[in-house]
Design a protein around this motif. Structure first.
Motif, PDB file in Angstrom:
ATOM      1  N   ARG A   1       0.854  -1.179   0.000  1.00  0.00           N
ATOM      2  CA  ARG A   1       0.000   0.000   0.000  1.00  0.00           C
ATOM      3  C   ARG A   1       0.889   1.227   0.000  1.00  0.00           C
ATOM      4  NH1 ARG A   1      -3.917   1.287   5.027  1.00  0.00           N
ATOM      5  NH2 ARG A   1      -3.384   3.455   5.050  1.00  0.00           N
ATOM      6  N   SER A   2       0.645   2.130  -0.912  1.00  0.00           N
ATOM      7  CA  SER A   2       1.493   3.317  -0.997  1.00  0.00           C
ATOM      8  C   SER A   2       0.876   4.461  -0.197  1.00  0.00           C
ATOM      9  CB  SER A   2       1.675   3.732  -2.458  1.00  0.00           C
ATOM     10  OG  SER A   2       0.440   4.153  -2.977  1.00  0.00           O
ATOM     11  N   ALA A   3       1.724   5.075   0.605  1.00  0.00           N
ATOM     12  CA  ALA A   3       1.278   6.227   1.396  1.00  0.00           C
ATOM     13  C   ALA A   3       1.524   7.489   0.588  1.00  0.00           C
ATOM     14  CB  ALA A   3       2.042   6.269   2.709  1.00  0.00           C
ATOM     15  N   ARG A   4       0.533   8.294   0.501  1.00  0.00           N
ATOM     16  CA  ARG A   4       0.652   9.561  -0.217  1.00  0.00           C
ATOM     17  C   ARG A   4       0.489  10.700   0.772  1.00  0.00           C
ATOM     18  NH1 ARG A   4       0.096   9.258  -5.799  1.00  0.00           N
ATOM     19  NH2 ARG A   4      -0.564   7.234  -6.555  1.00  0.00           N
ATOM     20  N   ARG A   5       1.166  11.785   0.484  1.00  0.00           N
ATOM     21  CA  ARG A   5       0.959  12.979   1.293  1.00  0.00           C
ATOM     22  C   ARG A   5       0.936  14.187   0.377  1.00  0.00           C
ATOM     23  NH1 ARG A   5       5.655  16.042   3.332  1.00  0.00           N
ATOM     24  NH2 ARG A   5       7.338  15.323   2.005  1.00  0.00           N
ATOM     25  N   ARG A   6       0.139  15.146   0.767  1.00  0.00           N
ATOM     26  CA  ARG A   6      -0.004  16.346  -0.042  1.00  0.00           C
ATOM     27  C   ARG A   6       1.180  17.265   0.214  1.00  0.00           C
ATOM     28  NH1 ARG A   6      -5.210  19.791   0.919  1.00  0.00           N
ATOM     29  NH2 ARG A   6      -3.991  20.521   2.642  1.00  0.00           N
ATOM     30  N   ILE A   7       1.817  17.699  -0.860  1.00  0.00           N
ATOM     31  CA  ILE A   7       2.988  18.576  -0.712  1.00  0.00           C
ATOM     32  C   ILE A   7       2.731  19.984  -1.232  1.00  0.00           C
ATOM     33  CG2 ILE A   7       4.683  16.717  -0.714  1.00  0.00           C
ATOM     34  CD1 ILE A   7       5.228  17.377  -3.657  1.00  0.00           C
ATOM     35  N   GLY A   8       1.605  20.187  -1.872  1.00  0.00           N
ATOM     36  CA  GLY A   8       1.300  21.523  -2.383  1.00  0.00           C
ATOM     37  C   GLY A   8      -0.155  21.674  -2.733  1.00  0.00           C
ATOM     38  N   ARG A   9      -0.601  22.932  -2.716  1.00  0.00           N
ATOM     39  CA  ARG A   9      -1.988  23.215  -3.055  1.00  0.00           C
ATOM     40  C   ARG A   9      -2.055  24.627  -3.603  1.00  0.00           C
ATOM     41  NH1 ARG A   9      -7.445  22.822   0.567  1.00  0.00           N
ATOM     42  NH2 ARG A   9      -8.644  24.204  -0.739  1.00  0.00           N
ATOM     43  N   SER A  10      -2.787  24.809  -4.687  1.00  0.00           N
ATOM     44  CA  SER A  10      -2.981  26.145  -5.240  1.00  0.00           C
ATOM     45  C   SER A  10      -4.437  26.301  -5.652  1.00  0.00           C
ATOM     46  CB  SER A  10      -2.060  26.385  -6.437  1.00  0.00           C
ATOM     47  OG  SER A  10      -2.395  25.504  -7.485  1.00  0.00           O
ATOM     48  N   GLU A  11      -4.925  27.524  -5.484  1.00  0.00           N
ATOM     49  CA  GLU A  11      -6.310  27.826  -5.823  1.00  0.00           C
ATOM     50  C   GLU A  11      -6.338  28.744  -7.029  1.00  0.00           C
ATOM     51  OE1 GLU A  11      -7.888  29.662  -2.358  1.00  0.00           O
ATOM     52  OE2 GLU A  11      -7.421  27.945  -1.085  1.00  0.00           O
ATOM     53  N   GLU A  12      -7.293  28.505  -7.886  1.00  0.00           N
ATOM     54  CA  GLU A  12      -7.479  29.372  -9.044  1.00  0.00           C
ATOM     55  C   GLU A  12      -8.015  30.707  -8.550  1.00  0.00           C
ATOM     56  OE1 GLU A  12     -11.094  29.426 -11.879  1.00  0.00           O
ATOM     57  OE2 GLU A  12      -9.679  27.959 -12.688  1.00  0.00           O
ATOM     58  N   ARG A  13      -7.368  31.776  -8.918  1.00  0.00           N
ATOM     59  CA  ARG A  13      -7.796  33.120  -8.518  1.00  0.00           C
ATOM     60  C   ARG A  13      -8.878  33.604  -9.469  1.00  0.00           C
ATOM     61  NH1 ARG A  13      -7.134  35.310  -3.819  1.00  0.00           N
ATOM     62  NH2 ARG A  13      -5.036  35.251  -3.030  1.00  0.00           N
ATOM     63  N   ALA A  14     -10.110  33.339  -9.120  1.00  0.00           N
ATOM     64  CA  ALA A  14     -11.233  33.778  -9.944  1.00  0.00           C
ATOM     65  C   ALA A  14     -11.644  35.174  -9.493  1.00  0.00           C
ATOM     66  CB  ALA A  14     -12.393  32.809  -9.777  1.00  0.00           C
ATOM     67  N   PRO A  15     -12.188  35.958 -10.390  1.00  0.00           N
ATOM     68  CA  PRO A  15     -12.675  37.278  -9.980  1.00  0.00           C
ATOM     69  C   PRO A  15     -13.849  37.129  -9.019  1.00  0.00           C
ATOM     70  CG  PRO A  15     -13.328  36.804 -12.223  1.00  0.00           C
ATOM     71  CD  PRO A  15     -12.413  35.699 -11.794  1.00  0.00           C
ATOM     72  N   PHE A  16     -14.049  38.143  -8.187  1.00  0.00           N
ATOM     73  CA  PHE A  16     -15.163  38.097  -7.247  1.00  0.00           C
ATOM     74  C   PHE A  16     -16.475  38.015  -8.018  1.00  0.00           C
ATOM     75  CE2 PHE A  16     -12.155  40.357  -4.384  1.00  0.00           C
ATOM     76  CZ  PHE A  16     -12.140  39.398  -3.395  1.00  0.00           C
ATOM     77  N   PRO A  17     -17.401  37.168  -7.566  1.00  0.00           N
ATOM     78  CA  PRO A  17     -18.689  37.067  -8.257  1.00  0.00           C
ATOM     79  C   PRO A  17     -19.633  38.222  -7.921  1.00  0.00           C
ATOM     80  CG  PRO A  17     -18.612  35.527  -6.430  1.00  0.00           C
ATOM     81  CD  PRO A  17     -17.256  36.180  -6.516  1.00  0.00           C
ATOM     82  N   ILE A  18     -19.154  39.200  -7.124  1.00  0.00           N
ATOM     83  CA  ILE A  18     -19.984  40.333  -6.731  1.00  0.00           C
ATOM     84  C   ILE A  18     -19.535  41.555  -7.528  1.00  0.00           C
ATOM     85  CG2 ILE A  18     -20.705  41.803  -4.825  1.00  0.00           C
ATOM     86  CD1 ILE A  18     -20.042  39.410  -2.973  1.00  0.00           C
ATOM     87  N   PRO A  19     -20.424  42.138  -8.328  1.00  0.00           N
ATOM     88  CA  PRO A  19     -20.040  43.296  -9.143  1.00  0.00           C
ATOM     89  C   PRO A  19     -19.975  44.580  -8.319  1.00  0.00           C
ATOM     90  CG  PRO A  19     -22.341  42.777  -9.493  1.00  0.00           C
ATOM     91  CD  PRO A  19     -21.794  41.713  -8.579  1.00  0.00           C
ATOM     92  N   GLY A  20     -19.153  45.522  -8.768  1.00  0.00           N
ATOM     93  CA  GLY A  20     -19.117  46.868  -8.188  1.00  0.00           C
ATOM     94  C   GLY A  20     -18.481  46.979  -6.828  1.00  0.00           C
ATOM     95  N   LEU A  21     -17.443  46.206  -6.548  1.00  0.00           N
ATOM     96  CA  LEU A  21     -16.769  46.309  -5.259  1.00  0.00           C
ATOM     97  C   LEU A  21     -15.920  47.575  -5.206  1.00  0.00           C
ATOM     98  CD1 LEU A  21     -15.568  42.660  -4.557  1.00  0.00           C
ATOM     99  CD2 LEU A  21     -17.405  43.898  -3.441  1.00  0.00           C
ATOM    100  N   ALA A  22     -15.860  48.187  -4.031  1.00  0.00           N
ATOM    101  CA  ALA A  22     -15.038  49.378  -3.846  1.00  0.00           C
ATOM    102  C   ALA A  22     -13.565  48.994  -3.890  1.00  0.00           C
ATOM    103  CB  ALA A  22     -15.374  50.032  -2.505  1.00  0.00           C
ATOM    104  N   ALA A  23     -12.711  49.969  -4.168  1.00  0.00           N
ATOM    105  CA  ALA A  23     -11.269  49.711  -4.269  1.00  0.00           C
ATOM    106  C   ALA A  23     -10.662  49.371  -2.907  1.00  0.00           C
ATOM    107  CB  ALA A  23     -10.570  50.920  -4.865  1.00  0.00           C
ATOM    108  N   ASP A  24     -11.223  49.926  -1.837  1.00  0.00           N
ATOM    109  CA  ASP A  24     -10.645  49.719  -0.510  1.00  0.00           C
ATOM    110  C   ASP A  24     -11.344  48.610   0.281  1.00  0.00           C
ATOM    111  OD1 ASP A  24     -13.030  51.035  -0.133  1.00  0.00           O
ATOM    112  OD2 ASP A  24     -12.289  52.293   1.503  1.00  0.00           O
ATOM    113  N   VAL A  25     -11.987  47.693  -0.421  1.00  0.00           N
ATOM    114  CA  VAL A  25     -12.695  46.611   0.260  1.00  0.00           C
ATOM    115  C   VAL A  25     -11.701  45.717   1.006  1.00  0.00           C
ATOM    116  CG1 VAL A  25     -12.692  45.022  -1.714  1.00  0.00           C
ATOM    117  CG2 VAL A  25     -14.479  44.839  -0.022  1.00  0.00           C
ATOM    118  N   LEU A  26     -12.085  45.301   2.205  1.00  0.00           N
ATOM    119  CA  LEU A  26     -11.272  44.388   3.014  1.00  0.00           C
ATOM    120  C   LEU A  26     -11.645  42.963   2.633  1.00  0.00           C
ATOM    121  CD1 LEU A  26      -9.365  43.767   5.399  1.00  0.00           C
ATOM    122  CD2 LEU A  26     -11.366  43.957   6.887  1.00  0.00           C
TER     123      LEU A  26
END
Length: 175
Positions: free
Chosen positions: A1-26
């Protein structure tokens, strides 16, 4: 049985699904291991204009984003913040994000495997400024009212009206 371990993870940077966000949004990214008290302390301080050095200006909008198993924690943070900072308008959007995970096989094997998964995500905007009520996912600010003494007394009377008191019950049991 082979043991696997996660060595990395990356998320796709999708645009916010909310339109009209202010520039200084937290932007608050909530993960499965995030501590709610830390997230709320930071977000509430910024919404109320209190920074680390006391000179930070208050932000008018904050976006909480969570994906996968962090969704429930994201919703919890939003609901608590809405109680701490009154009068917040809310827009909630659901979407899917792509996550790439790199897995390493057992030490004798040098192969790595990349797995691409699509996971659900939630994006919630809280704003001190009014938002478009026609936007899907919009919720107006909540009003929390404290009941008066008379309303509480009437509530107590309604709760006890259908129940016999303990003295009446004891008399019936002894008969």
């Amino acid at each position: 049985r082979s043991a696997r371990r996660r060595i990395g993870r990356s998320e796709e940077r999708a645009p916010f699904p909310i339109p009209g966000l202010a520039a200084d949004v937290l932007h608050m990214r909530v993960k499965e291991g995030s501590k709610i008290r830390n997230l709320l302390r930071f977000a509430a301080a910024r919404m109320q204009g209190e920074g680390q050095d006391g000179s930070a200006a208050a932000v008018r909008q904050v976006v909480f984003t969570g994906l996968g198993r962090g969704i429930t924690k994201t919703i919890t943070c939003v609901e608590i913040l809405k109680r701490k900072v009154a009068g917040l308008h809310q827009v909630s959007k659901l979407c899917y994000m792509t996550v790439n995970e790199v897995w390493e096989s057992a030490p004798q094997e040098a192969a790595t495997t990349t797995v691409e998964r699509t996971v659900p995500a939630i994006c919630i905007l809280l704003s001190k400024d009014p938002l478009d009520p026609q936007e899907l996912g919009y919720q107006p600010p909540q009003t929390f009212s404290v009941p008066t003494e008379e309303e509480e007394r009437r509530g107590d009377l309604r709760r006890t009206a259908g129940r016999p008191n303990s003295l009446h019950t004891a008399k019936r049991l002894s008969l």
